[in-house]
Design a protein around this motif. Sequence first.
Motif, mmCIF file in Angstrom:
data_model
loop_
_atom_site.group_PDB
_atom_site.id
_atom_site.type_symbol
_atom_site.label_atom_id
_atom_site.label_comp_id
_atom_site.label_asym_id
_atom_site.label_seq_id
_atom_site.Cartn_x
_atom_site.Cartn_y
_atom_site.Cartn_z
ATOM 1 N N ALA A 97 46.152 50.137 -14.408
ATOM 2 C CA ALA A 97 46.603 48.763 -14.191
ATOM 3 C C ALA A 97 45.496 47.855 -13.700
ATOM 4 O O ALA A 97 45.691 46.655 -13.574
ATOM 5 C CB ALA A 97 47.757 48.748 -13.189
ATOM 6 N N ARG A 121 49.547 42.557 -17.104
ATOM 7 C CA ARG A 121 49.684 43.962 -16.719
ATOM 8 C C ARG A 121 51.152 44.363 -16.607
ATOM 9 O O ARG A 121 51.549 45.141 -15.737
ATOM 10 C CB ARG A 121 48.967 44.247 -15.396
ATOM 11 C CG ARG A 121 47.489 43.985 -15.424
ATOM 12 C CD ARG A 121 46.783 44.659 -14.253
ATOM 13 N NE ARG A 121 47.415 44.377 -12.978
ATOM 14 C CZ ARG A 121 47.152 43.288 -12.242
ATOM 15 N NH1 ARG A 121 46.292 42.398 -12.682
ATOM 16 N NH2 ARG A 121 47.741 43.114 -11.091
ATOM 17 N N ASP A 168 49.042 53.047 -13.170
ATOM 18 C CA ASP A 168 50.312 52.438 -13.557
ATOM 19 C C ASP A 168 51.282 53.577 -13.843
ATOM 20 O O ASP A 168 51.217 54.212 -14.903
ATOM 21 C CB ASP A 168 50.117 51.551 -14.785
ATOM 22 C CG ASP A 168 51.381 50.815 -15.193
ATOM 23 O OD1 ASP A 168 52.472 51.222 -14.761
ATOM 24 O OD2 ASP A 168 51.278 49.828 -15.944
#
Length: 658
Positions: free
Chosen positions: A627, A495, A642
């Motif tokens: 994310a 990630r 994110d």
Amino acid sequence: MNAAVDSFVEEATDILDGLEKILLELEADPTNTGTVDAVFRALHTLKGSGAMFGFASLARFTHPFENAYEQIREGTAKVTPEIIQLSLASRDHLQRIIAKGPDAENSDIQDPTSLKLVEKIDVLIADQTTRNKSTGAIRAHSTQSQRFLITFKPHESDMRNGMRPDLLLAELEGLGEAHVTCSAAGVPPLRELDPTVCHFCWTIELTTSAGRDAIDEVFIFASDSAVTVTPLAPDTIDMAISQPAPGMERNAIGSGRMLKSDENLTAAPPKSDSVRVQAHRLDELMDQLGELVITQARLNRISADLDDTSLAETTEEIERLVTGLRDATLSIRMLPIELVFGKFRRVARDLSAELGKHVQLLTRGGETEVDKNVIDSLTEPLVHIIRNSIDHGVEAPDARLSADKPERATIVMQARQSGGEVLISVSDDGAGLNAEAIRQRAVSRKLIDEDQEVTDEQLHQLIFEPGFSTAEAVSSVSGRGVGMDAVRRVIDDLRGTVEVKSQPGRGTEVTLRLPLTLAIIDGLLVRVGNNPFVMPLSTVEECVELPPDETARQSGRSILRIRNKLVPFLRLDTLFGFERVENDDRRVVITSVDGRRLGFVVDEVIGQHQTVIKPLSVYHRGIEGLAGSTILGDGSVALILDAAAIVKRAQAAVRTAA
């Protein structure tokens, strides 16, 4: 015994990792006597403990290298590049020997690789010794023998941990003239006999020129209370054994060890300040903790619905305890990134020698701590980045000199923490990326159109495409176009993101942005439309109201003035295509992304939330800006935003519209 062998293998692996680092330091400063001593101690420890746990071939192979560094310590030989290269090759061979496991019973066969390496080190040291004798450069050193009285009674835990007293006694005999006496006075009756405990005690009269340190190193893995070493004058040993001094008495087991009458005969072994834990057990602990955090969130919701004072107090106390447990468990998983950095000094050294380039690798920020699972995944991508940097980025020595650059190139690996992320960058002072070559290769592979306008940043990202390479020929180092693709694949799984900055003639910098942890984070729970989202709290600076005039605005620039500073903002409902809910009480969550402030418009700020990160479903993995996911107290699922990816998505949308 298997557990003891496994423990030895782990410790030996740590010693070999440290040995590689020490040898590289010795190469940079060959006259450092402290570093030479550190190499000698590491080899001696491997030899002694290897023989103890059944790795006889390891002990036989290590012995001549230990002797070589003993001569270096004494001044009859010196450190040379050839010795360093041979020592590194021997270190790698030791790793292979350990990986094979203990030797077969009564095996004295030594493999050809071991014999060849031993022969080379013997020739190098013999040549140096001969030259030193001919020039009178041998440093005088004392060879006066000393006498020691040694009593050795293994502690109960020593035998259970795999100690073999016979091998230790044999090593003592190798130091000089040894007279060994064994006492069986401590052996209990058969019905009370514990087969895992050694009940014998040995008294050794040793005459040696090796010194006290050599004796201590023989017993390096024995408990401190198991060994007593007493220096003796030449004519005192018989009296010392037969005549205890006033106020002293014999050990009850008849070892001849001198003890004060009030000394504890069963002194406990020294306690260790660390313990080894298998990685899968730590992962199981983290999984259970995650479920505990989710359950605690459900309890908070139930307490709020029932509005019971006693339940609320208990819930708050449980939340405090869970938070403390979470922080403690996460801290266990955090390791310094120097554990990764240390591996690449050898990579850079060997690769630069193979390519005929002069490269120095500098590391900074090694104390930065990162989740263990992140560290475990970093080796592969960083190796590919360094190999490409040395092979493609760094010029040959003559080309650097003609470009008014130092002949020795510099690669810098640096780590630093930024909010809830850790940034790892690899920069070089080489030639930089060839944007035109990248563009031509991308056009030939139909990744972009020939007349398409592409920014340098977009061009740089193309090097991560599968099979993409601008190399004219494939070498043993690179050129197949799989390395940088592997980098992005690993970083995506973590990630994280990869950024590339390059200037022609001045070098390239590749930055990996990774989350500090992959397990639990503090988040800010918000609502956009009817959908809950979580924003990592480490990126959130503050929350402000969205002015009414901005609420009514349908187009134009989206900028807020906060304390006389302009802050751009994005509407998450518009970005994700949600139906807008009429709400005059919207909030703007101000975040910090790459050092720049950016606001996200949400319909409601619900509050702080301990977020257990769960993987996205197959339907959401391709959505840029997400994310992960988490489970809320009511059992519903919230997506984790994110911020950095959302900004990139918005910028791409603007460019597409333009």
